[in-house]
Scaffold this motif. Sequence first.
Motif, PDB file in Angstrom:
ATOM      1  N   GLU A   1       1.128  -1.447   0.245  1.00 20.64           N
ATOM      2  CA  GLU A   1      -0.083   0.061  -0.192  1.00 20.64           C
ATOM      3  C   GLU A   1       0.617   1.093   0.250  1.00 20.64           C
ATOM      4  OE1 GLU A   1      -2.593  -0.189   3.493  1.00 20.64           O
ATOM      5  OE2 GLU A   1      -4.086  -2.182   2.251  1.00 20.64           O
ATOM      6  N   GLU A   2       0.946   2.336  -0.636  1.00 21.47           N
ATOM      7  CA  GLU A   2       0.603   3.431  -0.650  1.00 21.47           C
ATOM      8  C   GLU A   2      -0.298   5.010  -0.547  1.00 21.47           C
ATOM      9  OE1 GLU A   2       3.865   3.880  -1.283  1.00 21.47           O
ATOM     10  OE2 GLU A   2       5.281   2.249  -2.768  1.00 21.47           O
ATOM     11  N   PRO A   3       0.200   5.664   0.674  1.00 21.47           N
ATOM     12  CA  PRO A   3       0.011   6.167   1.028  1.00 21.47           C
ATOM     13  C   PRO A   3      -0.334   7.597   0.326  1.00 21.47           C
ATOM     14  CG  PRO A   3       1.401   6.859   2.947  1.00 21.47           C
ATOM     15  CD  PRO A   3       1.806   5.527   1.292  1.00 21.47           C
ATOM     16  N   ILE A   4      -1.469   8.363  -0.370  1.00 17.72           N
ATOM     17  CA  ILE A   4      -1.597   9.152  -1.404  1.00 17.72           C
ATOM     18  C   ILE A   4      -2.186  10.543  -0.575  1.00 17.72           C
ATOM     19  CG2 ILE A   4      -0.779   7.697  -2.889  1.00 17.72           C
ATOM     20  CD1 ILE A   4      -3.664   7.642  -4.122  1.00 17.72           C
ATOM     21  N   LEU A   5      -2.504  11.496  -1.645  1.00 13.71           N
ATOM     22  CA  LEU A   5      -3.562  12.502  -1.196  1.00 13.71           C
ATOM     23  C   LEU A   5      -4.328  12.212  -2.713  1.00 13.71           C
ATOM     24  CD1 LEU A   5      -4.322  14.774   0.409  1.00 13.71           C
ATOM     25  CD2 LEU A   5      -2.565  16.071  -0.826  1.00 13.71           C
ATOM     26  N   ILE A   6      -5.225  12.457  -2.477  1.00 15.84           N
ATOM     27  CA  ILE A   6      -6.358  13.210  -3.594  1.00 15.84           C
ATOM     28  C   ILE A   6      -6.814  14.310  -3.959  1.00 15.84           C
ATOM     29  CG2 ILE A   6      -8.283  12.265  -5.642  1.00 15.84           C
ATOM     30  CD1 ILE A   6      -7.323   9.878  -5.283  1.00 15.84           C
ATOM     31  N   THR A   7      -6.766  15.503  -4.469  1.00 17.26           N
ATOM     32  CA  THR A   7      -7.458  16.903  -3.890  1.00 17.26           C
ATOM     33  C   THR A   7      -8.317  16.958  -5.323  1.00 17.26           C
ATOM     34  OG1 THR A   7      -4.833  17.701  -3.494  1.00 17.26           O
ATOM     35  CG2 THR A   7      -6.912  19.533  -4.123  1.00 17.26           C
ATOM     36  N   LEU A   8      -9.711  16.904  -4.618  1.00 15.09           N
ATOM     37  CA  LEU A   8     -11.045  17.439  -5.697  1.00 15.09           C
ATOM     38  C   LEU A   8     -11.258  19.546  -5.158  1.00 15.09           C
ATOM     39  CD1 LEU A   8     -11.614  14.739  -4.591  1.00 15.09           C
ATOM     40  CD2 LEU A   8     -12.771  14.277  -6.101  1.00 15.09           C
TER      41      LEU A   8
ATOM     42  N   LEU B   1      -7.610  12.077   1.375  1.00 13.88           N
ATOM     43  CA  LEU B   1      -6.185  10.546   2.172  1.00 13.88           C
ATOM     44  C   LEU B   1      -6.295   9.198   2.183  1.00 13.88           C
ATOM     45  CD1 LEU B   1      -6.232  13.350   3.767  1.00 13.88           C
ATOM     46  CD2 LEU B   1      -4.274  12.688   4.734  1.00 13.88           C
ATOM     47  N   CYS B   2      -5.297   8.759   1.102  1.00 13.87           N
ATOM     48  CA  CYS B   2      -5.544   7.233   0.947  1.00 13.87           C
ATOM     49  C   CYS B   2      -4.487   6.658   0.790  1.00 13.87           C
ATOM     50  CB  CYS B   2      -6.381   7.467  -0.750  1.00 13.87           C
ATOM     51  SG  CYS B   2      -7.853   8.267  -0.991  1.00 13.87           S
ATOM     52  N   ARG B   3      -5.109   5.691   0.709  1.00 11.94           N
ATOM     53  CA  ARG B   3      -4.156   4.233   0.579  1.00 11.94           C
ATOM     54  C   ARG B   3      -4.112   3.606  -0.491  1.00 11.94           C
ATOM     55  NH1 ARG B   3      -5.363   0.746   4.841  1.00 11.94           N
ATOM     56  NH2 ARG B   3      -7.513   2.103   4.999  1.00 11.94           N
ATOM     57  N   LEU B   4      -3.283   3.193  -1.589  1.00 10.17           N
ATOM     58  CA  LEU B   4      -3.175   3.068  -2.917  1.00 10.17           C
ATOM     59  C   LEU B   4      -2.887   1.252  -2.726  1.00 10.17           C
ATOM     60  CD1 LEU B   4      -4.765   3.413  -6.011  1.00 10.17           C
ATOM     61  CD2 LEU B   4      -2.184   3.753  -6.073  1.00 10.17           C
ATOM     62  N   ARG B   5      -3.491   0.059  -3.639  1.00  8.99           N
ATOM     63  CA  ARG B   5      -3.219  -1.002  -3.663  1.00  8.99           C
ATOM     64  C   ARG B   5      -3.145  -1.745  -5.171  1.00  8.99           C
ATOM     65  NH1 ARG B   5      -8.392  -1.887   0.096  1.00  8.99           N
ATOM     66  NH2 ARG B   5      -7.207  -1.475   2.382  1.00  8.99           N
ATOM     67  N   PRO B   6      -2.364  -2.277  -4.634  1.00  8.74           N
ATOM     68  CA  PRO B   6      -1.825  -3.227  -6.131  1.00  8.74           C
ATOM     69  C   PRO B   6      -2.744  -3.628  -6.551  1.00  8.74           C
ATOM     70  CG  PRO B   6      -0.314  -3.916  -4.349  1.00  8.74           C
ATOM     71  CD  PRO B   6      -0.962  -3.641  -3.803  1.00  8.74           C
ATOM     72  N   ALA B   7      -3.074  -3.209  -8.123  1.00  4.70           N
ATOM     73  CA  ALA B   7      -4.175  -3.969  -9.650  1.00  4.70           C
ATOM     74  C   ALA B   7      -3.626  -3.762 -10.375  1.00  4.70           C
ATOM     75  CB  ALA B   7      -5.184  -2.264  -8.930  1.00  4.70           C
ATOM     76  N   ALA B   8      -4.148  -4.880 -11.463  1.00  8.95           N
ATOM     77  CA  ALA B   8      -4.333  -5.492 -12.256  1.00  8.95           C
ATOM     78  C   ALA B   8      -2.546  -5.391 -12.655  1.00  8.95           C
ATOM     79  CB  ALA B   8      -4.316  -3.701 -13.934  1.00  8.95           C
ATOM     80  N   GLY B   9      -2.413  -5.903 -12.099  1.00  8.28           N
ATOM     81  CA  GLY B   9      -0.482  -6.618 -12.603  1.00  8.28           C
ATOM     82  C   GLY B   9       0.315  -5.083 -11.673  1.00  8.28           C
TER      83      GLY B   9
END
Length: 117
Positions: free
Chosen positions: A1-8, A54-62
């Motif tokens: 997992e990687e902590p990421i920030l998405i701004t909207l 404030l999110c966590r991005l997980r592996p996907a689609a290889g």
Amino acid sequence: EEPILITLEMPFPATPAEEDTLRQGLINDVAAAVGGDQNTLAIDRLEAGSVKALCRLRPAAGKSPTELLAELRRQAADANSVLRQGPVGRYVTAVGPQGAGVDAAAVERALGKAREE
């Protein structure tokens, strides 16, 4: 997992129901953008200031979370991307690392690779 920030760039949700709708929409739009599923993105919290997710991005689609982050950053900058065409994704103005846990050089290398494809 990687902590990421998405701004909207949008008003902060006024009710818990609106917040739930925003969360689910963002999860769906990110999954569609990277070819993942509902488990690709975990939203830990939303903050005001437009909206900061404030999110966590997980592996996907290889792909690793670092590669996915690079792809999301590319799509955030492209108004015609899958991410930016989504009902919530259209408000995304920036995607980036959140904190020191992300190897910034690896993200930049992956971003360069994504641009070449």
